[in-house]
Design an enzyme around this catalytic site. Structure first.
Site, PDB file in Angstrom:
ATOM      1  CG  ASN A 194      -1.887   1.095   1.289  1.00  0.00           C
ATOM      2  OD1 ASN A 194      -1.843   2.002   0.466  1.00  0.00           O
ATOM      3  ND2 ASN A 194      -2.786   1.048   2.256  1.00  0.00           N
ATOM      4  NE  ARG A 246      -6.568   0.870   0.350  1.00  0.00           N
ATOM      5  CZ  ARG A 246      -6.894   1.370   1.518  1.00  0.00           C
ATOM      6  NH1 ARG A 246      -6.081   1.254   2.545  1.00  0.00           N
ATOM      7  NH2 ARG A 246      -8.043   1.996   1.669  1.00  0.00           N
ATOM      8  CG  HIS A 270     -13.115   2.445   3.586  1.00  0.00           C
ATOM      9  ND1 HIS A 270     -13.877   3.374   4.274  1.00  0.00           N
ATOM     10  CD2 HIS A 270     -11.828   2.709   3.888  1.00  0.00           C
ATOM     11  CE1 HIS A 270     -13.078   4.174   4.947  1.00  0.00           C
ATOM     12  NE2 HIS A 270     -11.823   3.798   4.732  1.00  0.00           N
ATOM     13  CG  LEU A 295     -17.981   2.875  12.092  1.00  0.00           C
ATOM     14  CD1 LEU A 295     -18.799   2.845  13.376  1.00  0.00           C
ATOM     15  CD2 LEU A 295     -18.483   3.966  11.160  1.00  0.00           C
ATOM     16  NE  ARG A 328     -10.644  11.652   4.743  1.00  0.00           N
ATOM     17  CZ  ARG A 328     -10.543  10.343   4.546  1.00  0.00           C
ATOM     18  NH1 ARG A 328     -11.611   9.588   4.429  1.00  0.00           N
ATOM     19  NH2 ARG A 328      -9.351   9.788   4.443  1.00  0.00           N
ATOM     20  CG  ASP A 363      -7.034   8.109  18.760  1.00  0.00           C
ATOM     21  OD1 ASP A 363      -6.109   7.609  18.107  1.00  0.00           O
ATOM     22  OD2 ASP A 363      -7.774   7.442  19.527  1.00  0.00           O
ATOM     23  N   GLY A 374     -11.100   0.312  13.149  1.00  0.00           N
ATOM     24  CA  GLY A 374     -10.578   0.542  14.499  1.00  0.00           C
ATOM     25  C   GLY A 374     -11.656   0.896  15.514  1.00  0.00           C
ATOM     26  CD  GLU A 381      -9.152  -2.131   4.370  1.00  0.00           C
ATOM     27  OE1 GLU A 381      -9.434  -1.306   3.514  1.00  0.00           O
ATOM     28  OE2 GLU A 381      -8.777  -1.839   5.516  1.00  0.00           O
TER      29      GLU A 381
HETATM   30  P1  ADP Z   1      -7.581   3.969   9.537  1.00  0.00           P
HETATM   31  O1  ADP Z   1      -8.750   4.589   8.838  1.00  0.00           O
HETATM   32  O2  ADP Z   1      -6.428   4.908   9.702  1.00  0.00           O
HETATM   33  O3  ADP Z   1      -7.218   2.590   9.034  1.00  0.00           O
HETATM   34  P2  ADP Z   1      -8.300   2.493  11.941  1.00  0.00           P
HETATM   35  O4  ADP Z   1      -9.262   1.533  11.342  1.00  0.00           O
HETATM   36  O5  ADP Z   1      -6.978   2.005  12.412  1.00  0.00           O
HETATM   37  O6  ADP Z   1      -8.111   3.777  11.036  1.00  0.00           O
HETATM   38  O7  ADP Z   1      -9.061   3.166  13.196  1.00  0.00           O
HETATM   39  C1  ADP Z   1      -8.484   4.162  13.972  1.00  0.00           C
HETATM   40  C2  ADP Z   1      -9.531   4.638  14.978  1.00  0.00           C
HETATM   41  O8  ADP Z   1      -9.895   3.529  15.816  1.00  0.00           O
HETATM   42  C3  ADP Z   1      -9.021   5.747  15.895  1.00  0.00           C
HETATM   43  O9  ADP Z   1     -10.010   6.763  16.022  1.00  0.00           O
HETATM   44  C4  ADP Z   1      -8.854   5.025  17.209  1.00  0.00           C
HETATM   45  O10 ADP Z   1      -9.076   5.868  18.297  1.00  0.00           O
HETATM   46  C5  ADP Z   1      -9.938   3.976  17.145  1.00  0.00           C
HETATM   47  N1  ADP Z   1      -9.643   2.892  18.087  1.00  0.00           N
HETATM   48  C6  ADP Z   1      -8.659   1.966  18.006  1.00  0.00           C
HETATM   49  N2  ADP Z   1      -8.668   1.174  19.106  1.00  0.00           N
HETATM   50  C7  ADP Z   1      -9.667   1.603  19.896  1.00  0.00           C
HETATM   51  C8  ADP Z   1     -10.195   1.205  21.168  1.00  0.00           C
HETATM   52  N3  ADP Z   1      -9.679   0.184  21.851  1.00  0.00           N
HETATM   53  N4  ADP Z   1     -11.231   1.898  21.662  1.00  0.00           N
HETATM   54  C9  ADP Z   1     -11.761   2.935  20.986  1.00  0.00           C
HETATM   55  N5  ADP Z   1     -11.320   3.357  19.795  1.00  0.00           N
HETATM   56  C10 ADP Z   1     -10.292   2.708  19.256  1.00  0.00           C
END
Ligand code: ADP
Length: 398
Positions: free
Chosen positions: A7, A93, A182, A209, A241, A283, A331, A385
């Site tokens: 990627n 990707r 996605h 999400l 965003r 985050d 995440g 993915e």
């Molecule tokens: P990306 O779009 O960059 O691939 P990810 O799928 O890794 O993103 O998701 C990142 C998001 O997931 C962040 O907002 C992070 O805070 C949230 N996240 C990851 N672990 C946890 C958790 N244990 N509890 C709450 N939110 C989480």
């Protein structure tokens, strides 16, 4: 087969070597700050557990970065293969496949030309993705390369869902329409939800999400609508965003703040969403923690996020004419029980009954979080993915 998934971004390059027979990752990592300064390299050997985290490594361009990756994979002590001949194909990707691609394809000159052409629609992503492809062509001319597009799975949308009500020539000449992103994750998660439901003919809403977030409505394995649009800025509220807003808002902000088009683009892509409302971080974990400590802006960000996802779910239940399962992934979708709770609360009248106690439990793997009485199943499904890209590459190379 052993497939190296790449990627390639503008200044980073993620890689993962996957054995598609065992579905196991052999090694993975990321090259960061390529071509900037203080380049760092992270490498994890998943067989032995050996790790190198953020090791300073000169990588002035993508060619050097890929050389670093290939050398490490073949390293006598910490590598996982004896030579690149062990790798059957490379899977890339690529963000935008426009209307050209509704599936993964083997790389050839025509495919490269089309990805270049589509850079107009994804100026930050497609050229960066292409860099990876072109470097591999030079370094490993005999290894087949496959590209997997983020947009491909969404190509089944009907025209009344993907067209925007703008002048016809903006579609015919400029290709302005909804594409969705996605796609690899939506495909994997909707397939898996279908398997868990035990039926192919199913109505599934996938909530991917993460920092970026998108929702899709999948009927009998085909996307009928999705929340992202011409670009990944549309749809639900995300980390940075804005998602859906009145289309007049950017023009108004531009005029009032005297901003250029690109400054306005940055404001909506990088400074909005959870970050814009909460103010301190994009985050979701930070938003949750601050909310628990009484931060009012964090609470508003959380409520807006859940409300906007819930509104999409409602809209897609209508689009699908019902729903069998809602699948959370990414995440936030996989880990944040508060997000699932905030999104599903109050949907019981639709037969969507979350088991609020079980939902709080962190359980690994794919989990059903709905009550036994719930008409609609609620799943947490771990997206994969890279595995999907590897599988697509293996399928095409075979
Ligand atoms: P990306 O779009 O960059 O691939 P990810 O799928 O890794 O993103 O998701 C990142 C998001 O997931 C962040 O907002 C992070 O805070 C949230 N996240 C990851 N672990 C946890 C958790 N244990 N509890 C709450 N939110 C989480």
């Amino acid at each position: 087969m052993k497939i190296l998934v790449i990627n390639s971004g503008s200044s980073s390059l993620k890689f993962e070597l996957i054995d598609t027979e065992t579905k196991k990752t052999l090694a993975k990592g990321i090259c960061e700050r390529i071509g900037i300064s203080n380049q760092i390299f992270t490498y994890k050997n998943k067989v032995t557990g050996y790790n190198e985290i953020e090791k300073p490594t000169p990588m002035q361009d993508h060619k050097v970065a890929i050389q670093v990756v290939l050398e490490k994979l073949q390293d006598k002590t910490n590598g996982v293969i004896s030579s690149m001949d062990d790798v059957d194909a490379i899977g890339h990707r690529v963000v935008h496949g426009g209307e050209y691609f509704d599936d993964a394809v083997l790389v050839n000159d025509d495919v490269i030309k089309k990805i270049e052409e589509l850079a107009d629609l994804a100026p930050l992503h497609n050229p960066a993705n292409l860099m990876g492809i072109k470097v591999i062509q030079k370094l490993l001319p005999n290894t087949p390369q496959v590209v997997v597009f983020d947009t491909a799975f969404h190509q089944t949308m009907p025209d009344y869902a993907y067209r925007y009500p703008v002048p016809e020539e903006d579609y015919t000449e400029l290709k302005v329409r909804k594409y969705g992103f996605h796609g690899t994750s939506h495909k994997f998660v909707s397939n898996r939800a279908s398997e868990l439901l035990g039926k192919k003919d199913s109505k599934i809403i996938v909530c991917h999400l993460g920092n970026g977030a998108s929702i899709s409505a999948v009927k009998n394995g085909k996307v009928i609508d999705t929340s992202m649009g011409l670009t990944p800025l549309a749809g639900v509220m995300m980390g940075t965003r804005c998602g859906d807003i009145d289309p007049a808002v950017p023009l108004y902000i531009m005029q009032k703040r005297n901003l250029s088009a690109s400054e306005t683009d940055t404001r909506l892509n990088k400074k909005s969403g959870l970050l814009g409302i909460f103010g301190k971080s994009s985050d979701f974990r930070d938003v949750q923690d601050a909310m628990i400590n009484g931060d009012k802006r964090a609470k508003l960000a959380y409520e807006m996020f859940c409300y906007r996802v819930r509104s999409y779910i409602g809209s897609y239940i209508v689009a699908l004419g019902g729903v069998d399962a809602i699948a959370f992934t990414g995440g936030i979708g996989e880990n944040a029980f508060r997000a699932r709770e905030g999104i599903c609360r109050g949907l019981e009248f639709l037969g969507i009954e979350l088991d609020y106690e079980k939902n709080k439990e962190m359980i690994s793997g794919d989990v059903e979080y709905s009550k036994p009485t719930s008409k609609v199943k609620i799943y947490k499904i771990e997206t994969a993915e890279e595995l999907m890209i590897a599988n697509d590459a293996a399928r095409l190379v075979k």
